[in-house]
Design a protein around this motif. Sequence first.
Motif, PDB file in Angstrom:
ATOM      1  N   MET A 134       4.395   9.943  -7.595  1.00  0.00           N
ATOM      2  CA  MET A 134       5.266  10.098  -8.768  1.00  0.00           C
ATOM      3  C   MET A 134       4.455  10.438 -10.010  1.00  0.00           C
ATOM      4  SD  MET A 134       8.179   7.209  -8.295  1.00  0.00           S
ATOM      5  CE  MET A 134       9.754   7.680  -7.549  1.00  0.00           C
ATOM      6  N   ALA A 135       3.263   9.844 -10.106  1.00  0.00           N
ATOM      7  CA  ALA A 135       2.414  10.081 -11.272  1.00  0.00           C
ATOM      8  C   ALA A 135       1.972  11.548 -11.344  1.00  0.00           C
ATOM      9  CB  ALA A 135       1.191   9.166 -11.227  1.00  0.00           C
ATOM     10  N   ALA A 146       0.836  -1.206   0.000  1.00  0.00           N
ATOM     11  CA  ALA A 146       0.000   0.000   0.000  1.00  0.00           C
ATOM     12  C   ALA A 146       0.872   1.258   0.000  1.00  0.00           C
ATOM     13  CB  ALA A 146      -0.932  -0.005   1.214  1.00  0.00           C
ATOM     14  N   LEU A 147       1.979   1.222   0.738  1.00  0.00           N
ATOM     15  CA  LEU A 147       2.857   2.398   0.763  1.00  0.00           C
ATOM     16  C   LEU A 147       3.508   2.607  -0.605  1.00  0.00           C
ATOM     17  CD1 LEU A 147       3.708   4.550   2.893  1.00  0.00           C
ATOM     18  CD2 LEU A 147       5.894   3.350   3.037  1.00  0.00           C
ATOM     19  N   LEU A 148       3.901   1.500  -1.229  1.00  0.00           N
ATOM     20  CA  LEU A 148       4.476   1.587  -2.571  1.00  0.00           C
ATOM     21  C   LEU A 148       3.476   2.201  -3.562  1.00  0.00           C
ATOM     22  CD1 LEU A 148       6.901   0.781  -4.458  1.00  0.00           C
ATOM     23  CD2 LEU A 148       5.689  -1.357  -4.865  1.00  0.00           C
ATOM     24  N   LEU A 149       2.216   1.832  -3.430  1.00  0.00           N
ATOM     25  CA  LEU A 149       1.184   2.379  -4.323  1.00  0.00           C
ATOM     26  C   LEU A 149       1.026   3.889  -4.128  1.00  0.00           C
ATOM     27  CD1 LEU A 149      -1.621  -0.353  -4.301  1.00  0.00           C
ATOM     28  CD2 LEU A 149      -0.006   0.201  -6.143  1.00  0.00           C
ATOM     29  N   ILE A 150       1.086   4.325  -2.878  1.00  0.00           N
ATOM     30  CA  ILE A 150       0.988   5.771  -2.613  1.00  0.00           C
ATOM     31  C   ILE A 150       2.187   6.480  -3.249  1.00  0.00           C
ATOM     32  CG2 ILE A 150       1.032   7.559  -0.819  1.00  0.00           C
ATOM     33  CD1 ILE A 150      -0.413   5.547   1.010  1.00  0.00           C
ATOM     34  N   ARG A 151       3.350   5.874  -3.114  1.00  0.00           N
ATOM     35  CA  ARG A 151       4.550   6.450  -3.730  1.00  0.00           C
ATOM     36  C   ARG A 151       4.359   6.580  -5.255  1.00  0.00           C
ATOM     37  NH1 ARG A 151      10.114   4.706  -4.489  1.00  0.00           N
ATOM     38  NH2 ARG A 151       9.292   2.764  -5.320  1.00  0.00           N
ATOM     39  N   SER A 208      10.907  14.330  -4.918  1.00  0.00           N
ATOM     40  CA  SER A 208      11.371  12.979  -5.184  1.00  0.00           C
ATOM     41  C   SER A 208      10.995  12.130  -3.982  1.00  0.00           C
ATOM     42  CB  SER A 208      12.880  12.954  -5.442  1.00  0.00           C
ATOM     43  OG  SER A 208      13.582  12.937  -4.232  1.00  0.00           O
ATOM     44  N   VAL A 209      10.376  11.044  -4.264  1.00  0.00           N
ATOM     45  CA  VAL A 209       9.967  10.148  -3.176  1.00  0.00           C
ATOM     46  C   VAL A 209      10.627   8.796  -3.416  1.00  0.00           C
ATOM     47  CG1 VAL A 209       7.843  11.166  -2.306  1.00  0.00           C
ATOM     48  CG2 VAL A 209       7.793   9.920  -4.455  1.00  0.00           C
TER      49      VAL A 209
END
Length: 230
Positions: free
Chosen positions: A188-189, A179-184, A196-197
């Motif tokens: 970025m999108a 879920a955290l990766l998806l927020i990242r 930069s995250v």
Amino acid sequence: MSSIKGNLEKINEIIADTALSCGRKPEDVLLIAVTKKKNTATVMEAIQSGARHFGENYIQEAVSKIDTIGKENACWHFIGHLQSNKAAIAVKYFEYIHTVDSFKLAKEINRQAKAIHKIQKILIQVNISNEKTKSGAEAEKTVELIKQINTFENISLQGLMCMPPYFEQPEQARGFFKALLLIRNDIMAHQFSNVSVNHLSMGMSNDFRIAIEEGSTMVRIGTSIFGERN
Ligand SMILES: *Cc1c(COP(=O)(O)O)cnc(C)c1O
């Protein structure tokens, strides 16, 4: 060989093996040795055993260690809950603050960093499990918060941090890391300028293998290096 040295070698080996097993580079995962409630001598021993990055949770405790050890041989990460009235000390002492979770705190960090001509590296802590008792920004509000923080000149956003609940079976934490990766990816999108995250600070002693498989770039490990805390 001291047990700290042996433990560090073991952890570094697991980090490397895990990274390689999922097609990642071992050097893309930073080991942060968490030294809360451990004394200065213990941190020194870890430095002599090759550790460079240290995570601290309590400002007062950290200040005395950092005053003694300095910043030449150690890079300091603040990973505890931070109140705005302690922001000045955190900015003075820490290279990274992982636990920024509100506009108010970010604003104060920016103000304090500006006062000492520093660009403060921060991560946004996300309350990924949405527990009332936990700190962290709400997942749905993270993008908005980053949009606001983006205007601060003395803050350099580095990424996101989370701390899922403790599970006996670390596999159960996987969904939270995903879920955290998806927020990242969502951030970025948006392609905010200057944002930069790249970093994902996730994974502790119990679940860091899973976190690395899900993209962690900073694992925060205490118990597996230093033993149980009192
Ligand atoms: C204490 C702590 C850790 C380390 O936990 P261990 O289970 O001892 O590895 C990591 N992150 C945060 C935010 C902590 O407070």
